[in-house]
Scaffold this motif. Structure first.
Motif, PDB file in Angstrom:
ATOM      1  N   GLY A   1       0.872  -1.296  -0.081  1.00 58.04           N
ATOM      2  CA  GLY A   1      -0.052   0.037   0.067  1.00 58.04           C
ATOM      3  C   GLY A   1       0.897   1.240   0.110  1.00 58.04           C
ATOM      4  O   GLY A   1       1.946   1.351  -0.446  1.00 58.04           O
ATOM      5  N   GLY A   2       0.190   2.380   0.639  1.00 62.99           N
ATOM      6  CA  GLY A   2       0.935   3.581   0.506  1.00 62.99           C
ATOM      7  C   GLY A   2       0.191   4.809  -0.234  1.00 62.99           C
ATOM      8  O   GLY A   2      -0.675   4.350  -0.784  1.00 62.99           O
TER       9      GLY A   2
ATOM     10  N   THR B   1      -3.488   5.386  -7.134  1.00 63.27           N
ATOM     11  CA  THR B   1      -3.679   5.900  -8.557  1.00 63.27           C
ATOM     12  C   THR B   1      -2.730   5.040  -9.317  1.00 63.27           C
ATOM     13  O   THR B   1      -2.176   5.331 -10.321  1.00 63.27           O
ATOM     14  CB  THR B   1      -2.927   7.149  -8.352  1.00 63.27           C
ATOM     15  OG1 THR B   1      -1.558   7.350  -7.924  1.00 63.27           O
ATOM     16  CG2 THR B   1      -3.651   8.242  -7.854  1.00 63.27           C
ATOM     17  N   ILE B   2      -2.288   3.651  -9.016  1.00 67.96           N
ATOM     18  CA  ILE B   2      -1.654   2.752  -9.716  1.00 67.96           C
ATOM     19  C   ILE B   2      -2.763   2.235 -10.829  1.00 67.96           C
ATOM     20  O   ILE B   2      -3.997   1.968 -10.503  1.00 67.96           O
ATOM     21  CB  ILE B   2      -1.241   1.622  -8.865  1.00 67.96           C
ATOM     22  CG1 ILE B   2      -0.303   1.970  -7.870  1.00 67.96           C
ATOM     23  CG2 ILE B   2      -0.871   0.442  -9.833  1.00 67.96           C
ATOM     24  CD1 ILE B   2       1.176   2.484  -8.648  1.00 67.96           C
ATOM     25  N   VAL B   3      -2.294   2.281 -11.963  1.00 68.29           N
ATOM     26  CA  VAL B   3      -3.062   1.538 -13.245  1.00 68.29           C
ATOM     27  C   VAL B   3      -2.596   0.073 -13.502  1.00 68.29           C
ATOM     28  O   VAL B   3      -1.228  -0.304 -13.592  1.00 68.29           O
ATOM     29  CB  VAL B   3      -2.908   2.311 -14.268  1.00 68.29           C
ATOM     30  CG1 VAL B   3      -3.468   1.438 -15.662  1.00 68.29           C
ATOM     31  CG2 VAL B   3      -3.321   3.716 -14.278  1.00 68.29           C
TER      32      VAL B   3
ATOM     33  N   GLU C   1       4.858   4.840 -17.623  1.00 63.32           N
ATOM     34  CA  GLU C   1       5.486   3.677 -17.392  1.00 63.32           C
ATOM     35  C   GLU C   1       6.368   3.533 -16.160  1.00 63.32           C
ATOM     36  O   GLU C   1       7.211   4.562 -16.201  1.00 63.32           O
ATOM     37  CB  GLU C   1       6.127   3.130 -18.735  1.00 63.32           C
ATOM     38  CG  GLU C   1       5.150   2.569 -19.667  1.00 63.32           C
ATOM     39  CD  GLU C   1       4.515   1.295 -19.305  1.00 63.32           C
ATOM     40  OE1 GLU C   1       5.028   0.620 -18.177  1.00 63.32           O
ATOM     41  OE2 GLU C   1       3.458   0.763 -19.796  1.00 63.32           O
ATOM     42  N   GLY C   2       6.581   2.411 -15.662  1.00 66.37           N
ATOM     43  CA  GLY C   2       7.494   2.485 -14.450  1.00 66.37           C
ATOM     44  C   GLY C   2       6.982   3.121 -13.017  1.00 66.37           C
ATOM     45  O   GLY C   2       7.474   2.549 -12.206  1.00 66.37           O
ATOM     46  N   PHE C   3       6.353   4.166 -13.170  1.00 69.48           N
ATOM     47  CA  PHE C   3       5.828   4.664 -11.669  1.00 69.48           C
ATOM     48  C   PHE C   3       4.228   4.258 -11.510  1.00 69.48           C
ATOM     49  O   PHE C   3       4.021   3.693 -10.549  1.00 69.48           O
ATOM     50  CB  PHE C   3       6.042   6.159 -11.853  1.00 69.48           C
ATOM     51  CG  PHE C   3       5.556   6.788 -10.677  1.00 69.48           C
ATOM     52  CD1 PHE C   3       5.668   6.242  -9.433  1.00 69.48           C
ATOM     53  CD2 PHE C   3       4.495   8.088 -10.563  1.00 69.48           C
ATOM     54  CE1 PHE C   3       5.059   6.810  -8.153  1.00 69.48           C
ATOM     55  CE2 PHE C   3       4.227   8.915  -9.510  1.00 69.48           C
ATOM     56  CZ  PHE C   3       4.381   8.104  -8.231  1.00 69.48           C
ATOM     57  N   THR C   4       3.425   4.898 -12.347  1.00 70.75           N
ATOM     58  CA  THR C   4       2.038   4.612 -12.086  1.00 70.75           C
ATOM     59  C   THR C   4       1.504   3.167 -12.721  1.00 70.75           C
ATOM     60  O   THR C   4       0.120   3.110 -12.519  1.00 70.75           O
ATOM     61  CB  THR C   4       1.034   5.838 -12.339  1.00 70.75           C
ATOM     62  OG1 THR C   4       1.334   6.021 -13.901  1.00 70.75           O
ATOM     63  CG2 THR C   4       1.552   7.066 -11.779  1.00 70.75           C
ATOM     64  N   CYS C   5       2.177   2.285 -13.428  1.00 69.80           N
ATOM     65  CA  CYS C   5       1.650   1.302 -13.934  1.00 69.80           C
ATOM     66  C   CYS C   5       2.261  -0.021 -13.333  1.00 69.80           C
ATOM     67  O   CYS C   5       3.405  -0.126 -12.786  1.00 69.80           O
ATOM     68  CB  CYS C   5       2.005   1.379 -15.577  1.00 69.80           C
ATOM     69  SG  CYS C   5       1.139   2.222 -16.673  1.00 69.80           S
ATOM     70  N   LEU C   6       1.150  -0.711 -13.156  1.00 71.53           N
ATOM     71  CA  LEU C   6       1.648  -2.332 -12.602  1.00 71.53           C
ATOM     72  C   LEU C   6       1.475  -3.134 -13.673  1.00 71.53           C
ATOM     73  O   LEU C   6       0.322  -3.403 -14.122  1.00 71.53           O
ATOM     74  CB  LEU C   6       1.109  -2.582 -11.498  1.00 71.53           C
ATOM     75  CG  LEU C   6       1.479  -4.161 -10.818  1.00 71.53           C
ATOM     76  CD1 LEU C   6       2.598  -4.280 -10.535  1.00 71.53           C
ATOM     77  CD2 LEU C   6       0.194  -4.389  -9.762  1.00 71.53           C
TER      78      LEU C   6
ATOM     79  N   GLY D   1      -3.659  -3.079  -1.434  1.00 73.60           N
ATOM     80  CA  GLY D   1      -4.335  -1.636  -1.359  1.00 73.60           C
ATOM     81  C   GLY D   1      -4.792  -1.462  -2.871  1.00 73.60           C
ATOM     82  O   GLY D   1      -3.865  -1.227  -3.980  1.00 73.60           O
ATOM     83  N   LEU D   2      -5.948  -1.287  -3.401  1.00 77.24           N
ATOM     84  CA  LEU D   2      -6.358  -1.141  -4.794  1.00 77.24           C
ATOM     85  C   LEU D   2      -6.762   0.338  -4.893  1.00 77.24           C
ATOM     86  O   LEU D   2      -6.594   1.228  -3.961  1.00 77.24           O
ATOM     87  CB  LEU D   2      -7.743  -1.860  -4.819  1.00 77.24           C
ATOM     88  CG  LEU D   2      -7.509  -3.160  -4.780  1.00 77.24           C
ATOM     89  CD1 LEU D   2      -9.158  -3.964  -4.866  1.00 77.24           C
ATOM     90  CD2 LEU D   2      -7.004  -3.996  -5.977  1.00 77.24           C
TER      91      LEU D   2
END
Length: 492
Positions: A101-102, A107-109, A122-127, A149-150
């Motif tokens: 989480g955190g 805001t993760i996609v 890419e690399g930060f907000t994408c999983l 955490g979603l």
């Protein structure tokens, strides 16, 4: 009377088993000034029940940012999850849950194959699912279940506009690829009552979104016995948020969870406050009302402290990653157990200046050793300890993990005083009078002082990994004379 009967039966069982062991976990050093204290186990009540995973740990989504070097290669997207040493050290802290989480969690996609989603950097907000597969492999190998955490701020980062389609695609992928064996449950959002940016979410809006997530979980996992747990709201407890949320979502929660940091990493007086019981007792004061919230709004739910560390904003170098931090840690673990929390999740395994393990070296920090001994010694029941206690002596009691059949007791002490030894005599329940009471003492000290990163066991053995990266032998000192008191020395 119910509590008295339950407590008496348990303590009678413990007393009858004292011939096996009393396990004492100490933070110990040296002094010439003594104070004699007598403590005794309360045979009319017991404290809280705690999970075998009570001591758990977190990964954070922190980005690689040159302005915050302590998080370089320490966020979930960048940690070397293939490292044998990291896996080994994490495995030694099991049984445990791994919470992911955190701040950035919302805001993760999730980049699911053959599914559309909002644009991301890419690399930060994408999983992507390759990296997610590495997380799953890590969890399986280490032996932890994930509390994930979603992204409640998807896709606009505006309260009340959550689009659950990306979450549904991700959860469907997990189910279809049979990765749910490593999932304990799902959270939604992170500290929505106290966001790092933008306005806070109304509790009623958060509750509505949790009801939507609950429906998705039921749809994807119809069998309640195998369905991932619903965990929330991961807030700091702001009012009226928490009450509005619980009014709308309390009955559907499997876990009621919240976050706690009692101090600030940028406080110039942080080091002094870490050794002041007045500030350490903030943990107790903050924890106290939560079982009441749970009992009123979500009595079916476990109670978790899902993210906690000594000081927010990543802690502080030379304070929260040094031996000094162990006093806060041992105190908060005890307070949570006595006050009804089933799990605590330490922020973080790696990252920041409050990690259990160095972010790039994967060398244990002092709190790792404290956690390791705590988890090896403490069982699943907190006990009530009374006596001629002093403010500067931290003391908690538990059923011992190693001796469940014969009823051992684990005691944890920490001495905040700079010049005084506390000589502690343990008084046992009446049923044990006359019995032989052996115990094992683990004396943890930092001869170089509170700001030291090197911890010693029994004043002789430095706690360091060997040449193969393995833990040293952790042998305590056996005491067979029941009249020999325990000495808890200053600033240890």
């Amino acid at each position: 009377m119910k509590h008295k009967q339950k407590g008496s039966a348990l303590l009678d069982h413990i007393a009858n088993g004292f011939v096996a062991a009393v396990v004492v976990c100490l933070l110990l050093a040296f002094s010439s000034v003594h104070a004699l204290l007598e403590v005794y186990l309360d045979d009319t009540q017991v404290g809280g029940e705690i999970a075998a995973e009570y001591g758990s740990f977190n990964f954070d989504w922190a980005p690689n940012n040159a302005s915050n070097p302590t998080w370089i290669n320490a966020g979930l997207l960048y940690i070397d999850l293939s490292s044998p040493r990291l896996r080994y050290l994490a495995r030694e802290l099991t049984p445990a849950h791994l919470r992911i989480g955190g701040t950035t969690a919302g805001t993760i996609v999730y980049v699911v194959p053959n599914k559309t989603h909002a644009s991301c950097v890419e690399g930060f907000t994408c999983l992507n699912m390759t990296r997610w597969g590495q997380v799953v492999d890590f969890a399986r190998d280490v032996g932890v279940k994930i509390a994930f955490g979603l992204n409640e701020r998807y896709p606009k980062d505006i309260p009340g506009t959550w689009d659950p389609s990306n979450t549904r695609d991700f959860l469907t992928y997990i189910r279809d690829n049979k990765q749910d064996d490593v999932i304990f449950g799902f959270e939604l959002g992170n500290e929505l009552d106290f966001p790092m940016k933008g306005p806070p979410y109304p509790g009623s809006v958060c509750a509505r979104d949790f009801r939507t997530l609950h429906g998705i979980l039921i749809d994807l996992w119809p069998d309640a016995d195998t369905r991932p747990k619903l965990i929330g709201p991961d807030c700091v407890g702001k009012k009226p948020f928490i009450f509005d949320f619980l009014e709308g979502a309390g009955p559907i929660l499997d876990v009621l969870t919240w976050h706690l940091y009692i101090l600030a990493g940028d406080d110039p007086d942080l080091a002094e406050k870490m050794m002041d019981r007045k500030y350490l007792d903030r943990s107790r004061d903050a924890i106290t009302p939560w079982h009441t919230y749970r009992d009123k709004y979500a009595p079916q739910a476990q109670l978790w402290l899902g993210e906690t560390g000594p000081a927010y904003n990543g802690g502080r170098n030379m304070v929260t990653n040094r031996f000094e931090d162990s006093f806060w840690f041992i105190n908060q673990l005890g307070a949570g157990a006595v006050l009804g929390h089933f799990v605590q999740c330490r922020q973080v395994l790696v990252g920041g200046d409050y990690a259990l393990i160095g972010s790039n070296t994967f060398v244990p920090n002092p709190d790792y050793w404290t956690y390791l001994f705590y988890k090896r010694i403490v069982g699943t029941r907190a006990l009530l300890l009374h006596g001629t206690m002093e403010l500067e002596l931290i003391a908690y009691a538990y059923c011992a993990r190693r001796y469940p059949a014969t009823g051992g007791v684990a005691l944890t002490f920490g001495n905040l005083n700079a010049s005084k030894n506390y000589t502690v005599a343990l008084r046992l329940p009446e049923a044990s009078k006359g019995s032989v009471v052996p115990r094992i003492e683990y004396h943890l000290s930092a001869p170089a002082g509170l700001r030291s990163s090197l911890v010693y066991l029994n004043a002789r053995q430095p706690l360091v990994l060997d040449g193969q990266g393995l833990l040293p032998s952790l042998t305590g000192q056996s005491i067979t004379d029941p009249n020999q008191p325990t000495i808890v020395a200053p600033h240890t």
